[in-house]
Design a protein around this motif. Structure first.
Motif, PDB file in Angstrom:
ATOM      1  N   ASN A 492       0.818  -1.216   0.000  1.00 62.47           N
ATOM      2  CA  ASN A 492       0.000   0.000   0.000  1.00 62.47           C
ATOM      3  C   ASN A 492       0.850   1.264   0.000  1.00 62.47           C
ATOM      4  O   ASN A 492       0.508   2.269  -0.643  1.00 62.47           O
ATOM      5  CB  ASN A 492      -0.924   0.006   1.223  1.00 62.47           C
ATOM      6  N   SER A 493       1.951   1.232   0.713  1.00 63.85           N
ATOM      7  CA  SER A 493       2.797   2.429   0.775  1.00 63.85           C
ATOM      8  C   SER A 493       3.548   2.681  -0.520  1.00 63.85           C
ATOM      9  O   SER A 493       3.952   3.814  -0.795  1.00 63.85           O
ATOM     10  CB  SER A 493       3.797   2.306   1.935  1.00 63.85           C
ATOM     11  N   LEU A 494       3.734   1.671  -1.356  1.00 60.00           N
ATOM     12  CA  LEU A 494       4.534   1.818  -2.584  1.00 60.00           C
ATOM     13  C   LEU A 494       3.705   1.846  -3.851  1.00 60.00           C
ATOM     14  O   LEU A 494       4.252   2.095  -4.939  1.00 60.00           O
ATOM     15  CB  LEU A 494       5.552   0.677  -2.682  1.00 60.00           C
ATOM     16  N   THR A 495       2.360   1.581  -3.733  1.00 57.36           N
ATOM     17  CA  THR A 495       1.561   1.490  -4.962  1.00 57.36           C
ATOM     18  C   THR A 495       0.382   2.449  -4.992  1.00 57.36           C
ATOM     19  O   THR A 495      -0.430   2.381  -5.912  1.00 57.36           O
ATOM     20  CB  THR A 495       1.032   0.056  -5.141  1.00 57.36           C
ATOM     21  N   HIS A 496       0.247   3.358  -3.985  1.00 58.00           N
ATOM     22  CA  HIS A 496      -0.887   4.272  -4.052  1.00 58.00           C
ATOM     23  C   HIS A 496      -0.648   5.284  -5.172  1.00 58.00           C
ATOM     24  O   HIS A 496       0.420   5.345  -5.802  1.00 58.00           O
ATOM     25  CB  HIS A 496      -1.114   4.956  -2.696  1.00 58.00           C
ATOM     26  N   GLU A 497      -1.647   6.141  -5.401  1.00 56.60           N
ATOM     27  CA  GLU A 497      -1.629   6.993  -6.605  1.00 56.60           C
ATOM     28  C   GLU A 497      -0.512   8.036  -6.602  1.00 56.60           C
ATOM     29  O   GLU A 497      -0.205   8.607  -7.653  1.00 56.60           O
ATOM     30  CB  GLU A 497      -2.984   7.686  -6.761  1.00 56.60           C
ATOM     31  N   ARG A 498       0.131   8.265  -5.496  1.00 52.13           N
ATOM     32  CA  ARG A 498       1.238   9.208  -5.461  1.00 52.13           C
ATOM     33  C   ARG A 498       2.562   8.522  -5.165  1.00 52.13           C
ATOM     34  O   ARG A 498       3.566   9.196  -4.927  1.00 52.13           O
ATOM     35  CB  ARG A 498       0.986  10.295  -4.408  1.00 52.13           C
ATOM     36  N   ALA A 499       2.551   7.203  -5.180  1.00 49.94           N
ATOM     37  CA  ALA A 499       3.774   6.461  -4.883  1.00 49.94           C
ATOM     38  C   ALA A 499       4.551   6.205  -6.177  1.00 49.94           C
ATOM     39  O   ALA A 499       4.056   6.417  -7.293  1.00 49.94           O
ATOM     40  CB  ALA A 499       3.437   5.148  -4.195  1.00 49.94           C
ATOM     41  N   VAL A 500       5.775   5.710  -5.998  1.00 50.67           N
ATOM     42  CA  VAL A 500       6.658   5.534  -7.166  1.00 50.67           C
ATOM     43  C   VAL A 500       6.220   4.380  -8.038  1.00 50.67           C
ATOM     44  O   VAL A 500       6.477   4.381  -9.246  1.00 50.67           O
ATOM     45  CB  VAL A 500       8.113   5.319  -6.696  1.00 50.67           C
ATOM     46  N   TRP A 501       5.612   3.356  -7.442  1.00 51.58           N
ATOM     47  CA  TRP A 501       5.163   2.202  -8.243  1.00 51.58           C
ATOM     48  C   TRP A 501       3.645   2.148  -8.282  1.00 51.58           C
ATOM     49  O   TRP A 501       3.020   1.168  -7.893  1.00 51.58           O
ATOM     50  CB  TRP A 501       5.720   0.900  -7.653  1.00 51.58           C
ATOM     51  N   HIS A 502       3.035   3.198  -8.750  1.00 52.80           N
ATOM     52  CA  HIS A 502       1.583   3.259  -8.878  1.00 52.80           C
ATOM     53  C   HIS A 502       1.146   2.501 -10.128  1.00 52.80           C
ATOM     54  O   HIS A 502       1.720   2.667 -11.195  1.00 52.80           O
ATOM     55  CB  HIS A 502       1.118   4.715  -8.967  1.00 52.80           C
ATOM     56  N   PHE A 503       0.098   1.664  -9.982  1.00 50.42           N
ATOM     57  CA  PHE A 503      -0.445   0.909 -11.108  1.00 50.42           C
ATOM     58  C   PHE A 503      -1.855   1.413 -11.377  1.00 50.42           C
ATOM     59  O   PHE A 503      -2.817   0.963 -10.737  1.00 50.42           O
ATOM     60  CB  PHE A 503      -0.492  -0.585 -10.780  1.00 50.42           C
ATOM     61  N   PRO A 504      -2.025   2.362 -12.300  1.00 51.51           N
ATOM     62  CA  PRO A 504      -3.360   2.928 -12.565  1.00 51.51           C
ATOM     63  C   PRO A 504      -4.370   1.870 -12.998  1.00 51.51           C
ATOM     64  O   PRO A 504      -5.573   1.993 -12.727  1.00 51.51           O
ATOM     65  CB  PRO A 504      -3.102   3.944 -13.671  1.00 51.51           C
ATOM     66  N   GLU A 505      -3.901   0.838 -13.724  1.00 55.62           N
ATOM     67  CA  GLU A 505      -4.833  -0.168 -14.240  1.00 55.62           C
ATOM     68  C   GLU A 505      -5.510  -0.967 -13.107  1.00 55.62           C
ATOM     69  O   GLU A 505      -6.676  -1.351 -13.229  1.00 55.62           O
ATOM     70  CB  GLU A 505      -4.114  -1.144 -15.178  1.00 55.62           C
ATOM     71  N   SER A 506      -4.806  -1.239 -12.049  1.00 56.17           N
ATOM     72  CA  SER A 506      -5.352  -2.054 -10.961  1.00 56.17           C
ATOM     73  C   SER A 506      -5.793  -1.232  -9.763  1.00 56.17           C
ATOM     74  O   SER A 506      -6.432  -1.774  -8.858  1.00 56.17           O
ATOM     75  CB  SER A 506      -4.305  -3.082 -10.499  1.00 56.17           C
ATOM     76  N   TYR A 507      -5.491   0.014  -9.733  1.00 56.77           N
ATOM     77  CA  TYR A 507      -5.842   0.836  -8.579  1.00 56.77           C
ATOM     78  C   TYR A 507      -7.328   1.192  -8.640  1.00 56.77           C
ATOM     79  O   TYR A 507      -7.867   1.463  -9.721  1.00 56.77           O
ATOM     80  CB  TYR A 507      -5.016   2.118  -8.552  1.00 56.77           C
ATOM     81  N   PRO A 508      -8.049   1.172  -7.521  1.00 59.41           N
ATOM     82  CA  PRO A 508      -9.490   1.483  -7.533  1.00 59.41           C
ATOM     83  C   PRO A 508      -9.758   2.861  -8.136  1.00 59.41           C
ATOM     84  O   PRO A 508      -9.122   3.851  -7.772  1.00 59.41           O
ATOM     85  CB  PRO A 508      -9.877   1.440  -6.054  1.00 59.41           C
TER      86      PRO A 508
END
Length: 821
Positions: A492-508
């Motif tokens: 959660n800390s590395l994939t949210h919308e402002r993180a470095v490893w954000h995944f727009p396709e899988s993010y709510p």
């Protein structure tokens, strides 16, 4: 393994018999060819424990009895008696009669009575071994055998009655044992150098007692080792004859009706006659002893016990002539004495005092004048009476011929005296029986204590091993759950919308209402979510061609790991539980059952199904409000400092109140008492709180909750004028009458609802003739706020959208009705 709780089977019996014979591969019917070793004999008790429960299977019971009987013949038979052989056989007999209701007199039907014959033969075999085997302890074995049979017979008489099938079955077994004992005694006497030819005619078995395949004659073909000494022979004679006579004279007399209605009673009556003939022949032997040119073994044994024979003969003779017996038995006794050439000597020998002569005179008078006998039978009685007058020097017998007056009460007095004597003997004898039956109580107590000690030790070891296994299992499970939590934090800390490893396709991409409440219970916070709705609910341009990709590292979170594992482990290891009860956490779309626990410093909820475990520290609790759920006062709503609320439903009002009382005893430092409604009204009137805040307080006090769609907070209608272009706030008609419900704001509508109530009341009264608790009349058929109405207004706002679809069977209902504004 508790064999007492196991249903018997052929396979189980074969296995237990194999323990005794070491031939596990053979059926029980062929496992008795060789003598078992002493080491294997303790395998007999498990087999005996099957007997009482196996009586429903005739073949199995027969095979077990035959197997044990063969072991008895070739092995250490005294050991088998110590293992409870007699007790098992008697219990099996009683269970058989209770279960099958066999007609034990019909011994020609092998299917019905083969087990009864097997048990009687086995008990008789035990008696024969005890009588014909030399040894000081064997006569005690015989006495204990007879006492055990008497004890069981007494129990059945008390529980079922003296003429019940079970009582008669045990009584016939008693007769069979005594019959076999007398025959074995005769054989033992005859085996001495000088034989008594007439003994074979004294004791004989009727051919209809048992069928040819199970007759007792087969029991006497055994060669039992150990010659009896003269003293042992005399002792056995005294014991067996005494037991047989006591069985007769201390039993309840047989009435004419019982003798006519019960074949079993008639068979017992035949045995009584055989015992009397045995005693009579012994009396003849005593009388003729002096004139005998040669002494026989029989005469020697009888002479050595002449006083016993004399006392038993006098008691038995008078008992057989007592008024309580049948005419046939009394006449048989009189005729058998008259038929003896030494009749005078026999009577003079047994009637050795005036009391006995008087009793005989009373009983002969009763037979002559009160029994309703024929003239020929009366002449027989008169013959005996005249001879007694001639032989006896005492004038007592003149009573019979009218020298003195005899009345029925005088006879009854003699019978009462005999009855009292019988009761006194029974009381003394029962104390002896109880000593025999309970003689193993100290041993049983010692074995029980040892068994309990072993059981406790085994249970302690099992508990230790189980605890060790569970601790290892829980530790492993907790480690996995904690690892999953750590990974979730990292992802959660590395994939949210402002993180470095954000995944727009899988993010709510969607938003839903967050249940957290702000000041004045305002809920305006949104949070990210996946709608998880089918594409058919979206506009074509909003539909997704494929399912959204899985979140990063989602494979780590697969499986059924639950937070409950971590919570339960912590509860077991660290927390002290003050109170516990069953409850359910209620949410708008679900009711999660589980257990609610009050710990040392926290409140815990552990779900009983898959769900999120919850933990609330006492410092987080801000408010506690009693609530209704499903129209019952059994719920509690918990308000936390962070704005979360939880509605908890209990199983009953008592559970709710007990939990509430236990929770209030804890240190809830941040708990705020409910604000009095009067203070809220004053604050609202003075403008210190908004309309919304005031209405939220009213909803809270009225028991409404965001967690229950059936009790969702409501905002009342205030205005009454919805047609004017300009609203006049100074005109009272612009506002609704808050004293009345919305349905009867106008007076003309009131009559409709009153008539509706009266109509329903009349219908229910006529239909049920009484007002039903579950069917009461009402004014309004529906409520202005329920789950359907609430979802109707909130359908555009997730998560209520999905709840609405579930409520409408996965449909949006008619568009005009669903989206009308």
């Amino acid at each position: 393994m508790q064999l007492n709780h196991t249903m018997p089977s052929t396979e189980l019996a074969d296995a237990l018999a194999g323990i005794v014979t070491n031939t596990h591969w053979l059926p029980i019917s062929t496992q008795f060819e060789n003598e078992p070793s002493e080491f294997n004999l303790p395998g007999i008790p498990p087999l005996l424990s099957l007997l009482p429960k196996s009586v429903s299977d005739i073949a199995l019971t027969h095979n077990i009895i035959v197997f044990v009987q063969n072991i008895f013949k070739v092995g250490d038979w005294r050991k088998l008696l110590e293992y409870g052989l007699v007790e098992s056989l008697l219990k099996a007999l009683v269970c058989l009669i209770h279960q099958k209701k066999y007609v034990i007199s019909d011994l020609c039907v092998p299917e019905s009575n083969v087990i009864v014959c097997d048990i009687n033969n086995f008990l008789s075999l035990i008696a024969i071994h005890a009588i014909q085997t030399s040894g000081s302890g064997n006569i005690q074995i015989y006495n204990e055998l007879i006492m055990l049979v008497e004890y069981v017979c007494c129990l059945e008489n008390k529980s079922c009655g003296s003429v019940a099938q079970c009582s008669l079955a045990v009584k016939q077994s008693h007769c069979a044992i005594l019959q076999a004992s007398l025959k074995a005694l005769s054989d033992a006497i005859a085996s001495h150098p000088v034989k008594a030819p007439f003994l074979s005619s004294v004791i004989s078995l009727s051919s209809d007692e048992v069928d040819s395949s199970h007759s007792l004659s087969s029991l006497h073909t055994l060669t039992i080792g150990g010659k009896l000494s003269k003293s042992e022979l005399n002792e056995r004679f005294k014991t067996v004859v005494t037991k047989a006579t006591e069985f007769v004279i201390y039993s309840e007399p047989v009435t004419e009706q019982q003798a006519n209605n019960y074949e079993e009673v008639r068979r017992v009556d035949e045995f009584v006659r055989e015992v009397w003939m045995f005693i009579l022949q012994a009396l003849v032997t005593v009388i003729e002893r002096r004139s005998m040119s040669s002494r026989t073994s029989w005469s020697n044994v009888v002479w050595a016990n002449k006083e016993v024979i004399r006392n038993l003969g006098s008691q038995l003779f008078l008992w057989l002539l007592s008024p309580a017996h049948t005419r046939n038995l009394k006449l048989f006794t009189v005729q058998s004495v008259l038929n003896e050439p030494r009749c005078k000597d026999i009577l003079m020998y047994i009637l050795h005092n005036t009391h006995l002569e008087k009793t005989l005179a009373l009983f002969l008078w009763d037979i002559r004048y009160q029994s309703g006998i024929s003239e020929s039978d009366a002449r027989v009685c008169e013959e005996l009476t005249l001879k007694m007058e001639e032989w006896c020097s005492s004038p007592i017998l003149g009573l019979v011929n009218g020298s003195h007056e005899i009345t029925v009460p005088t006879v009854l007095e003699a019978c009462m005296e005999a009855s009292l004597s019988r009761n006194e003997w029974h009381n003394q004898h029962m104390s002896q029986i109880h000593r025999v039956v309970h003689k193993h109580e100290p041993l049983v107590a010692d074995i029980t204590e040892r068994a309990e000690s072993v059981t406790r030790e085994v249970v302690a070891n099992q508990s230790f091993q189980r605890k060790q296994f569970l601790d290892n299992f829980k530790s492993d499970l907790v480690s996995k759950v904690q690892a999953v939590f750590k990974w979730k934090e990292i992802v959660n800390s590395l994939t949210h919308e402002r993180a470095v490893w954000h995944f727009p396709e899988s993010y709510p991409r969607s938003w839903e209402l967050d249940p957290t409440e702000g000041p004045a219970r305002v809920r305006n916070r949104l949070r990210r979510c996946q709608l998880n709705l089918d594409n058919k609910y979206f506009q074509p341009e909003r539909r997704q061609s494929t399912d959204p990709p899985e979140p990063p590292l989602n494979f780590i979170f697969d499986g059924s790991l639950s937070t409950s594992a971590v919570l339960i482990d912590r509860l077991h290891s660290n927390s002290k539980i003050r109170h516990m009860c069953k409850a359910s956490v209620i949410s708008p779309d679900n009711a999660l059952p589980g257990e609610l626990l009050i710990g040392h410093c926290c409140l815990y909820f552990v779900p009983s199904t898959m769900g999120m475990a919850m933990e609330w520290s006492f410092d987080q609790i801000k408010e506690l409000h009693r609530r209704r759920f499903e129209l019952q006062e059994r719920a509690l709503e918990i308000f936390l400092m962070n704005g979360e609320t939880f509605l908890v439903a209990f199983e009953s009002l008592k559970d709710r109140d007990n939990f509430m009382s236990a929770l209030l005893d804890c240190e809830l430092h941040n708990r705020v008492a409910s604000e009095p409604l009067g203070d809220a009204v004053d604050l609202w009137r003075e403008g210190h709180i908004t309309n919304w805040h005031y209405l939220s307080i009213l909803n809270t006090h009225s028991g409404r909750s965001y967690n229950d769609l059936m009790q969702y907070p409501v905002l009342p209608f205030i205005l009454a004028d919805y047609t004017s272009s300009v609203l006049d706030l100074t005109d009272a008609k612009s506002f609704r009458n808050l004293m009345r419900p919305m349905a009867i704001q106008e007076k003309k509508n009131e009559a409709h609802y009153i008539n509706n109530y009266n109509y329903l009341k009349t219908e229910l009264t006529d239909a049920l003739n009484v007002m039903s608790h579950n069917h009461e009349p009402y004014h309004y058929s529906s409520h202005y706020s329920n789950s359907g109405i609430v979802l109707h207004f909130l359908v555009r706002l997730p998560p209520f959208t999905k709840m609405f679809l579930s409520y409408q069977d996965n449909n949006f209902d008619w568009p005009d009705r669903t989206f009308h504004s």
